[in-house]
Design a protein around this motif. Structure first.
Motif, mmCIF file in Angstrom:
data_model
loop_
_atom_site.group_PDB
_atom_site.id
_atom_site.type_symbol
_atom_site.label_atom_id
_atom_site.label_comp_id
_atom_site.label_asym_id
_atom_site.label_seq_id
_atom_site.Cartn_x
_atom_site.Cartn_y
_atom_site.Cartn_z
ATOM 1 N N PRO A 126 -25.288 17.933 -5.837
ATOM 2 C CA PRO A 126 -26.378 18.024 -4.856
ATOM 3 C C PRO A 126 -27.645 17.330 -5.349
ATOM 4 C CG PRO A 126 -25.292 20.152 -5.145
ATOM 5 C CD PRO A 126 -24.741 19.251 -6.211
ATOM 6 N N PHE A 127 -28.523 17.018 -4.410
ATOM 7 C CA PHE A 127 -29.782 16.309 -4.667
ATOM 8 C C PHE A 127 -29.522 14.877 -5.139
ATOM 9 C CE2 PHE A 127 -30.711 20.796 -5.000
ATOM 10 C CZ PHE A 127 -31.861 20.933 -4.238
ATOM 11 N N HIS A 128 -28.346 14.347 -4.789
ATOM 12 C CA HIS A 128 -27.995 12.959 -5.059
ATOM 13 C C HIS A 128 -28.046 12.591 -6.539
ATOM 14 C CE1 HIS A 128 -29.114 13.018 -0.778
ATOM 15 N NE2 HIS A 128 -28.079 12.210 -0.673
ATOM 16 N N ILE A 129 -27.636 13.552 -7.351
ATOM 17 C CA ILE A 129 -27.481 13.300 -8.778
ATOM 18 C C ILE A 129 -26.003 13.038 -9.062
ATOM 19 C CG2 ILE A 129 -27.685 14.281 -11.091
ATOM 20 C CD1 ILE A 129 -30.365 13.650 -9.839
ATOM 21 N N GLY A 130 -25.717 11.947 -9.741
ATOM 22 C CA GLY A 130 -24.370 11.652 -10.206
ATOM 23 C C GLY A 130 -24.314 11.778 -11.718
ATOM 24 N N LEU A 131 -23.145 12.109 -12.235
ATOM 25 C CA LEU A 131 -22.946 12.229 -13.677
ATOM 26 C C LEU A 131 -21.631 11.557 -14.046
ATOM 27 C CD1 LEU A 131 -23.835 16.022 -13.975
ATOM 28 C CD2 LEU A 131 -25.191 14.186 -14.980
ATOM 29 N N ILE A 132 -21.646 10.803 -15.139
ATOM 30 C CA ILE A 132 -20.406 10.276 -15.683
ATOM 31 C C ILE A 132 -20.097 11.006 -16.982
ATOM 32 C CG2 ILE A 132 -20.719 7.993 -14.654
ATOM 33 C CD1 ILE A 132 -21.483 6.961 -17.464
ATOM 34 N N ASN A 133 -18.812 11.136 -17.273
ATOM 35 C CA ASN A 133 -18.396 11.761 -18.527
ATOM 36 C C ASN A 133 -17.187 10.999 -19.061
ATOM 37 O OD1 ASN A 133 -18.326 13.819 -20.613
ATOM 38 N ND2 ASN A 133 -16.497 14.596 -19.603
ATOM 39 N N ILE A 134 -17.293 10.514 -20.286
ATOM 40 C CA ILE A 134 -16.219 9.741 -20.925
ATOM 41 C C ILE A 134 -15.639 10.571 -22.056
ATOM 42 C CG2 ILE A 134 -15.610 7.546 -22.006
ATOM 43 C CD1 ILE A 134 -18.312 6.444 -20.968
ATOM 44 N N ARG A 135 -14.333 10.796 -22.026
ATOM 45 C CA ARG A 135 -13.654 11.537 -23.097
ATOM 46 C C ARG A 135 -12.989 10.549 -24.048
ATOM 47 N NH1 ARG A 135 -12.414 14.243 -18.467
ATOM 48 N NH2 ARG A 135 -13.433 16.287 -18.240
ATOM 49 N N VAL A 136 -13.319 10.704 -25.327
ATOM 50 C CA VAL A 136 -12.861 9.762 -26.351
ATOM 51 C C VAL A 136 -12.185 10.525 -27.487
ATOM 52 C CG1 VAL A 136 -13.642 8.144 -28.141
ATOM 53 C CG2 VAL A 136 -14.589 7.993 -25.824
ATOM 54 N N THR A 137 -11.070 9.990 -27.965
ATOM 55 C CA THR A 137 -10.412 10.517 -29.163
ATOM 56 C C THR A 137 -10.514 9.479 -30.267
ATOM 57 O OG1 THR A 137 -8.843 11.845 -27.899
ATOM 58 C CG2 THR A 137 -8.228 11.293 -30.154
ATOM 59 N N LEU A 138 -10.996 9.898 -31.431
ATOM 60 C CA LEU A 138 -11.088 9.019 -32.593
ATOM 61 C C LEU A 138 -9.873 9.209 -33.494
ATOM 62 C CD1 LEU A 138 -14.883 9.364 -33.522
ATOM 63 C CD2 LEU A 138 -13.758 7.496 -32.299
ATOM 64 N N PRO A 139 -9.577 8.246 -34.352
ATOM 65 C CA PRO A 139 -8.434 8.390 -35.262
ATOM 66 C C PRO A 139 -8.608 9.584 -36.203
ATOM 67 C CG PRO A 139 -9.172 6.100 -35.166
ATOM 68 C CD PRO A 139 -10.216 6.914 -34.465
ATOM 69 N N ASP A 140 -7.502 10.137 -36.628
ATOM 70 C CA ASP A 140 -7.538 11.243 -37.592
ATOM 71 C C ASP A 140 -8.049 10.772 -38.949
ATOM 72 O OD1 ASP A 140 -6.509 12.838 -35.620
ATOM 73 O OD2 ASP A 140 -4.446 12.785 -36.363
ATOM 74 N N HIS A 141 -8.602 11.712 -39.705
ATOM 75 C CA HIS A 141 -8.996 11.515 -41.100
ATOM 76 C C HIS A 141 -10.114 10.483 -41.273
ATOM 77 C CE1 HIS A 141 -5.441 13.878 -41.708
ATOM 78 N NE2 HIS A 141 -4.635 12.909 -41.283
ATOM 79 N N MET A 142 -10.995 10.369 -40.312
ATOM 80 C CA MET A 142 -12.163 9.508 -40.476
ATOM 81 C C MET A 142 -13.202 10.203 -41.341
ATOM 82 S SD MET A 142 -12.868 7.814 -36.712
ATOM 83 C CE MET A 142 -14.279 6.890 -37.316
ATOM 84 N N ASP A 143 -14.076 9.423 -41.948
ATOM 85 C CA ASP A 143 -15.206 9.985 -42.668
ATOM 86 C C ASP A 143 -16.135 10.698 -41.682
ATOM 87 O OD1 ASP A 143 -14.369 9.097 -45.104
ATOM 88 O OD2 ASP A 143 -15.575 7.268 -45.070
ATOM 89 N N TYR A 144 -16.716 11.776 -42.141
ATOM 90 C CA TYR A 144 -17.665 12.535 -41.324
ATOM 91 C C TYR A 144 -18.809 11.637 -40.852
ATOM 92 C CZ TYR A 144 -20.638 16.614 -40.172
ATOM 93 O OH TYR A 144 -21.413 17.564 -39.547
ATOM 94 N N SER A 145 -19.309 10.801 -41.740
ATOM 95 C CA SER A 145 -20.413 9.898 -41.384
ATOM 96 C C SER A 145 -19.975 8.880 -40.347
ATOM 97 C CB SER A 145 -20.946 9.181 -42.627
ATOM 98 O OG SER A 145 -21.482 10.103 -43.559
ATOM 99 N N ASP A 146 -18.720 8.434 -40.405
ATOM 100 C CA ASP A 146 -18.211 7.477 -39.419
ATOM 101 C C ASP A 146 -18.190 8.075 -38.019
ATOM 102 O OD1 ASP A 146 -17.860 5.525 -41.330
ATOM 103 O OD2 ASP A 146 -15.702 5.877 -41.580
ATOM 104 N N VAL A 147 -17.775 9.330 -37.925
ATOM 105 C CA VAL A 147 -17.737 9.997 -36.619
ATOM 106 C C VAL A 147 -19.141 10.108 -36.036
ATOM 107 C CG1 VAL A 147 -17.209 12.167 -35.431
ATOM 108 C CG2 VAL A 147 -15.628 11.274 -37.156
#
Length: 483
Positions: A126-147
């Motif tokens: 309502p009130f002409h608001i639109g929202l986009i949402n993108i779901r992403v999966t990253l590879p396993d065992h990445m560095d915390y800083s990389d994520v």
């Protein structure tokens, strides 16, 4: 001063898995919302229906959310518009989801990684608001800083500052330098025809909201760590702030003062299930950092894609609409644009009565997490501003209405006095049957005055009546379009 690395940061922290969502608002063209809904269905988007159990594991990269749990989580007055039963329900948060399952490559100076776009949502609200949402999966065992770096960089729709990281996204044989191009050209090419970019005035990114200052997507992240990991307050601070790497490519923390990080932890971290699972909320990111192990990963994913996501979505929407109403008041010329003033009063009243509620769910943890959302998004402060706006509008409306009524009363009084003094019978008898216009030449000055009063009174009454009817119809149409 450039932030320095804080000594309490856990070194070489690895993740087992990471799932990110990227949320962003835009304005919808008022006259094309319903057409957009139809086009989304034609473009392989699926309307999200809570009663369709086949959708429970259809959009989340193999993860599953439980619809019955999600439905019972929110108060009935919230659930009715958060999960509308039809894509034609204009008063609800209509969600359309496209299963993407795209394998893409993210490239920058500091990080090169594959990632998968599981699905892509478009919400028509309502009130002409639109929202986009993108779901992403990253590879396993990445560095915390990389994520954290990926989340902080991918959320930038278009770099504006010179020191912002430049990236390249390769997907389906195409290469994109800007995340916004990736969204428009890969995820939903039809979006641009239905975004009200004129609202952005001088902004440089798509679907600009002139009252929404942050030109980056909001991040929702679930980061799973090995069960034997050590998680510090500084690690959680970095998650909330999306602190990945500094300019030299080293992990960094955006604060030097341990006391500041302690205060941040107190205000922004929900640690009911510490020291295994923590929820961190900031103006950039809502993060779940957990080390519960694989057996609980599905349960946490169900919450992050379901209950927690919709709780955040609701308060995020509250923030956008409240900012929109405040911005509309700032642009309003109360003296010249009376119809817009009345429309803004209706919009504020409608939003307050139908959509804004102090409690959204009845569970203890839900209320506590919602309170963190409310504080971080500044909902109470924004709502107090809007309430003051409404009171001011009513006061100005009363003053202007009083002036208009006084002017009208003066006109009517003049006509009444003149008619009473001279009497309409001076010329009325000449209007019976066939009007003899030749008698006008023999009228006295008082008869001419009476004739003028009668004719002008009839004309003015017709004009006022038609203007009132036109104004009423225009306001009804405008209300339907604006809300």
């Amino acid at each position: 001063m450039e932030p320095k690395t804080y000594s309490d940061m856990t070194k070489d922290l690895k993740t087992e898995s990471a799932y990110l969502q990227f949320l962003f608002p835009f304005m919808l063209k008022e006259d094309k919302v319903e057409l957009f809904a139809e086009k989304l269905l034609e473009d392989d988007f699926i309307f999200f229906d809570l009663k369709d159990m086949k959708q429970q594991d259809a959009f989340y990269g193999g993860k599953k959310i439980h619809h019955r749990t999600l439905e019972s989580y929110f108060m009935p007055n919230i659930e009715r518009f958060l999960f509308p039963g039809s894509y034609r329900d204009k008063e609800g948060f209509r969600r359309f989801t496209n299963n993407q399952k795209r394998d893409c490559l993210f490239t920058s100076d500091r990080l090169v990684t594959e990632f998968t776009v599981d699905s892509f949502d478009i919400f028509l609200c309502p009130f002409h608001i639109g929202l986009i949402n993108i779901r992403v999966t990253l590879p396993d065992h990445m560095d915390y800083s990389d994520v954290l770096f990926f989340g902080d960089t991918f959320r930038v729709l278009e770099p504006i500052d010179d020191d912002e990281e430049t990236v390249r996204i390769e997907c389906s044989g195409e290469s994109h330098k800007l995340v916004k191009d990736f969204i428009f050209k890969e995820l939903s090419p039809i979006m641009r025809d239905y975004i009200d970019e004129d609202e952005g005035e001088a902004s440089s990114y798509f679907g600009s909201l002139p009252f929404f200052i942050d030109e980056r997507m909001y991040v929702i992240s679930q980061i799973a760590l090995p069960p034997d990991s050590r998680v510090t307050k500084t690690d959680l601070f970095r998650a909330g702030q999306l602190n990945g790497y500094d300019r030299k490519g080293k992990p960094f923390v955006g604060a030097n003062n341990p006391d500041y990080i302690d205060r941040y932890y107190t205000n922004n971290v929900y640690d009911r299930w510490g020291d295994e699972t923590y929820y961190v909320m900031s103006e950039y990111n809502f993060a779940c950092v957990t080390r519960t192990g694989k057996e609980f990963e599905g349960q946490i994913s169900s919450q992050m894609y379901g209950k927690d996501f919709y709780s955040l979505l609701l308060f995020f929407y509250y923030k956008i609409v409240l900012m929109k109403l405040t911005h509309a008041h700032a642009k309003l010329d109360i003296e010249k644009d009376q119809s817009s003033t009345e429309l803004l009063i209706v919009m504020i009243t409608e939003f307050s009565a139908k959509y804004l509620f102090p409690e959204v769910n009845s569970s203890t943890s839900g209320r506590e997490i919602s309170q963190i959302f409310k504080v971080n998004f500044g909902i109470d402060r924004l709502y107090n501003d809007v309430k003051k706006t409404l009171a001011s509008l009513y006061q100005n409306q009363d003053k202007l209405s009083g002036k208009r009524n006084n002017y009208l009363l003066q006109i009517l009084t003049i006509y009444t006095v003149i008619s009473g003094i001279y009497g309409m019978n001076l010329v009325i008898s000449d209007w019976k049957g066939e009007v003899k216009w030749s008698k006008l030449a023999h009228y006295t000055i008082f008869e001419y005055l009476s004739f003028f009063v009668a004719i002008s009174g009839i004309i003015i009454s017709i004009v006022i009546g038609m203007a009132s009817l036109k104004s009423y119809l225009r306001e009804r149409k405008s209300r339907r379009k604006k809300i």
